[in-house]
Write a protein that holds these residues in place. Structure first.
Motif, mmCIF file in Angstrom:
data_model
loop_
_atom_site.group_PDB
_atom_site.id
_atom_site.type_symbol
_atom_site.label_atom_id
_atom_site.label_comp_id
_atom_site.label_asym_id
_atom_site.label_seq_id
_atom_site.Cartn_x
_atom_site.Cartn_y
_atom_site.Cartn_z
ATOM 1 N N MET A 79 0.842 -1.172 0.000
ATOM 2 C CA MET A 79 0.000 0.000 0.000
ATOM 3 C C MET A 79 0.889 1.238 0.000
ATOM 4 O O MET A 79 1.871 1.299 0.724
ATOM 5 C CB MET A 79 -0.884 -0.008 1.249
ATOM 6 C CG MET A 79 -1.826 1.151 1.314
ATOM 7 S SD MET A 79 -3.032 0.942 2.620
ATOM 8 C CE MET A 79 -2.535 2.238 3.705
ATOM 9 N N THR A 80 0.548 2.204 -0.813
ATOM 10 C CA THR A 80 1.298 3.453 -0.851
ATOM 11 C C THR A 80 0.348 4.614 -0.586
ATOM 12 O O THR A 80 -0.858 4.520 -0.823
ATOM 13 C CB THR A 80 1.963 3.660 -2.219
ATOM 14 O OG1 THR A 80 0.953 3.703 -3.216
ATOM 15 C CG2 THR A 80 2.939 2.547 -2.540
ATOM 16 N N ILE A 81 0.902 5.683 -0.084
ATOM 17 C CA ILE A 81 0.119 6.892 0.178
ATOM 18 C C ILE A 81 0.460 7.917 -0.887
ATOM 19 O O ILE A 81 1.632 8.189 -1.145
ATOM 20 C CB ILE A 81 0.421 7.452 1.580
ATOM 21 C CG1 ILE A 81 -0.015 6.453 2.648
ATOM 22 C CG2 ILE A 81 -0.266 8.791 1.782
ATOM 23 C CD1 ILE A 81 0.341 6.862 4.055
ATOM 24 N N ASP A 82 -0.553 8.470 -1.507
ATOM 25 C CA ASP A 82 -0.374 9.516 -2.514
ATOM 26 C C ASP A 82 -0.138 10.834 -1.768
ATOM 27 O O ASP A 82 -1.068 11.599 -1.522
ATOM 28 C CB ASP A 82 -1.626 9.576 -3.394
ATOM 29 C CG ASP A 82 -1.491 10.568 -4.523
ATOM 30 O OD1 ASP A 82 -0.374 11.058 -4.767
ATOM 31 O OD2 ASP A 82 -2.521 10.861 -5.154
ATOM 32 N N LEU A 83 1.107 11.072 -1.383
ATOM 33 C CA LEU A 83 1.429 12.208 -0.517
ATOM 34 C C LEU A 83 1.029 13.569 -1.076
ATOM 35 O O LEU A 83 0.595 14.425 -0.304
ATOM 36 C CB LEU A 83 2.908 12.184 -0.135
ATOM 37 C CG LEU A 83 3.273 11.061 0.849
ATOM 38 C CD1 LEU A 83 4.763 11.047 1.127
ATOM 39 C CD2 LEU A 83 2.490 11.197 2.134
ATOM 40 N N PRO A 84 1.143 13.842 -2.376
ATOM 41 C CA PRO A 84 0.699 15.154 -2.856
ATOM 42 C C PRO A 84 -0.801 15.407 -2.625
ATOM 43 O O PRO A 84 -1.225 16.541 -2.506
ATOM 44 C CB PRO A 84 1.011 15.119 -4.359
ATOM 45 C CG PRO A 84 2.084 14.105 -4.499
ATOM 46 C CD PRO A 84 1.814 13.078 -3.440
ATOM 47 N N HIS A 85 -1.587 14.330 -2.570
ATOM 48 C CA HIS A 85 -3.021 14.481 -2.362
ATOM 49 C C HIS A 85 -3.450 14.105 -0.940
ATOM 50 O O HIS A 85 -4.640 14.013 -0.658
ATOM 51 C CB HIS A 85 -3.784 13.642 -3.391
ATOM 52 C CG HIS A 85 -3.545 14.123 -4.783
ATOM 53 N ND1 HIS A 85 -2.692 13.475 -5.640
ATOM 54 C CD2 HIS A 85 -4.006 15.204 -5.447
ATOM 55 C CE1 HIS A 85 -2.647 14.131 -6.783
ATOM 56 N NE2 HIS A 85 -3.430 15.188 -6.695
ATOM 57 N N PHE A 86 -2.505 13.868 -0.064
ATOM 58 C CA PHE A 86 -2.782 13.546 1.333
ATOM 59 C C PHE A 86 -2.945 14.856 2.092
ATOM 60 O O PHE A 86 -2.001 15.616 2.255
ATOM 61 C CB PHE A 86 -1.628 12.719 1.907
ATOM 62 C CG PHE A 86 -1.811 12.320 3.344
ATOM 63 C CD1 PHE A 86 -2.867 11.522 3.715
ATOM 64 C CD2 PHE A 86 -0.919 12.736 4.304
ATOM 65 C CE1 PHE A 86 -3.040 11.143 5.037
ATOM 66 C CE2 PHE A 86 -1.067 12.365 5.623
ATOM 67 C CZ PHE A 86 -2.137 11.564 5.992
ATOM 68 N N THR A 87 -4.169 15.148 2.503
ATOM 69 C CA THR A 87 -4.472 16.454 3.102
ATOM 70 C C THR A 87 -5.137 16.284 4.468
ATOM 71 O O THR A 87 -6.329 16.536 4.621
ATOM 72 C CB THR A 87 -5.393 17.262 2.178
ATOM 73 O OG1 THR A 87 -6.573 16.485 1.931
ATOM 74 C CG2 THR A 87 -4.711 17.580 0.862
ATOM 75 N N PRO A 88 -4.390 15.865 5.470
ATOM 76 C CA PRO A 88 -5.011 15.628 6.773
ATOM 77 C C PRO A 88 -5.567 16.903 7.423
ATOM 78 O O PRO A 88 -6.572 16.846 8.122
ATOM 79 C CB PRO A 88 -3.888 15.009 7.604
ATOM 80 C CG PRO A 88 -2.632 15.439 6.930
ATOM 81 C CD PRO A 88 -2.963 15.575 5.473
ATOM 82 N N LEU A 89 -4.940 18.044 7.197
ATOM 83 C CA LEU A 89 -5.446 19.273 7.820
ATOM 84 C C LEU A 89 -6.774 19.701 7.201
ATOM 85 O O LEU A 89 -7.696 20.114 7.923
ATOM 86 C CB LEU A 89 -4.414 20.390 7.730
ATOM 87 C CG LEU A 89 -3.125 20.138 8.523
ATOM 88 C CD1 LEU A 89 -2.150 21.292 8.339
ATOM 89 C CD2 LEU A 89 -3.429 19.919 9.989
ATOM 90 N N ALA A 90 -6.887 19.577 5.890
ATOM 91 C CA ALA A 90 -8.153 19.899 5.239
ATOM 92 C C ALA A 90 -9.238 18.925 5.686
ATOM 93 O O ALA A 90 -10.389 19.322 5.932
ATOM 94 C CB ALA A 90 -7.995 19.864 3.727
ATOM 95 N N ALA A 91 -8.892 17.645 5.814
ATOM 96 C CA ALA A 91 -9.864 16.656 6.279
ATOM 97 C C ALA A 91 -10.279 16.938 7.719
ATOM 98 O O ALA A 91 -11.470 16.848 8.072
ATOM 99 C CB ALA A 91 -9.271 15.251 6.168
ATOM 100 N N LEU A 92 -9.339 17.313 8.548
ATOM 101 C CA LEU A 92 -9.642 17.651 9.937
ATOM 102 C C LEU A 92 -10.559 18.877 10.011
ATOM 103 O O LEU A 92 -11.531 18.898 10.769
ATOM 104 C CB LEU A 92 -8.352 17.906 10.708
ATOM 105 C CG LEU A 92 -8.504 18.265 12.185
ATOM 106 C CD1 LEU A 92 -9.146 17.121 12.955
ATOM 107 C CD2 LEU A 92 -7.151 18.612 12.777
ATOM 108 N N ALA A 93 -10.255 19.885 9.215
ATOM 109 C CA ALA A 93 -11.091 21.092 9.196
ATOM 110 C C ALA A 93 -12.499 20.764 8.696
ATOM 111 O O ALA A 93 -13.492 21.241 9.262
ATOM 112 C CB ALA A 93 -10.452 22.166 8.308
ATOM 113 N N GLY A 94 -12.597 19.952 7.657
ATOM 114 C CA GLY A 94 -13.906 19.557 7.144
ATOM 115 C C GLY A 94 -14.699 18.779 8.174
ATOM 116 O O GLY A 94 -15.894 19.020 8.372
ATOM 117 N N GLY A 95 -14.056 17.857 8.843
ATOM 118 C CA GLY A 95 -14.724 17.084 9.892
ATOM 119 C C GLY A 95 -15.187 17.968 11.038
ATOM 120 O O GLY A 95 -16.281 17.791 11.578
ATOM 121 N N ALA A 96 -14.348 18.923 11.409
ATOM 122 C CA ALA A 96 -14.722 19.854 12.480
ATOM 123 C C ALA A 96 -15.930 20.700 12.073
ATOM 124 O O ALA A 96 -16.836 20.945 12.889
ATOM 125 C CB ALA A 96 -13.542 20.753 12.833
#
Length: 144
Positions: free
Chosen positions: A1-18
């Motif tokens: 399994m690999t992570i597509d780091l350029p499209h890995f946006t944990p801060l945007a996901a966190l903000a959206g979830g919040a």
């Protein structure tokens, strides 16, 4: 399994979830209503007197959100790898599951779990398991 780091946006996901959590909490606090999208839309299809305005405003807000996003950034590219038949069948299956489960992912997964509802925990476990199983079968066993 690999992570597509350029499209890995944990801060945007966190903000959206919040923001989703904040919207659900505010609707419950000020309206006494659960932010379950299927229930909100169902209430528009069979309207009760005095119960339409907030539901319509909620749905309009959901549809207007991409336009508001455009004020800050371009919309992300969308790619759907399915034909119209598959999309229609998927929508019908989701609708049937929503009726059988007495709610949708937003009602059970966001609002129900935050209220520590055992019924919502069971429903969330069921639809997440069904989703995982469906993806596994479609991608690995049927190679779709």
């Amino acid at each position: 399994m690999t992570i597509d780091l350029p499209h890995f946006t944990p801060l945007a996901a966190l903000a959206g979830g919040a923001l989703i959590g904040l919207a659900a909490a505010l609707l419950l606090l000020f309206n006494g209503r659960i932010a379950g999208i299927s229930g909100i839309v169902a209430g528009l299809l069979a309207p009760a007197r005095g119960d339409v305005a907030w539901r319509a405003a909620f749905v309009v807000g959901l549809m207007a959100a991409p336009s508001a996003w455009l004020l800050f950034s371009a919309l992300p590219a969308t790619r759907i790898d399915a034909d119209y038949g598959a999309l229609i069948m998927a929508g019908l299956l989701v609708g049937v599951g929503t009726r059988y489960g007495a709610g949708c992912t937003s009602g059970h997964g966001v609002c129900g779990l935050s209220r520590l509802s055992p019924r919502s925990a069971a429903a969330t476990l069921a639809f997440m398991s069904a989703g995982f199983l469906t993806v596994y079968v479609a991608r690995h066993l049927l190679a779709l």
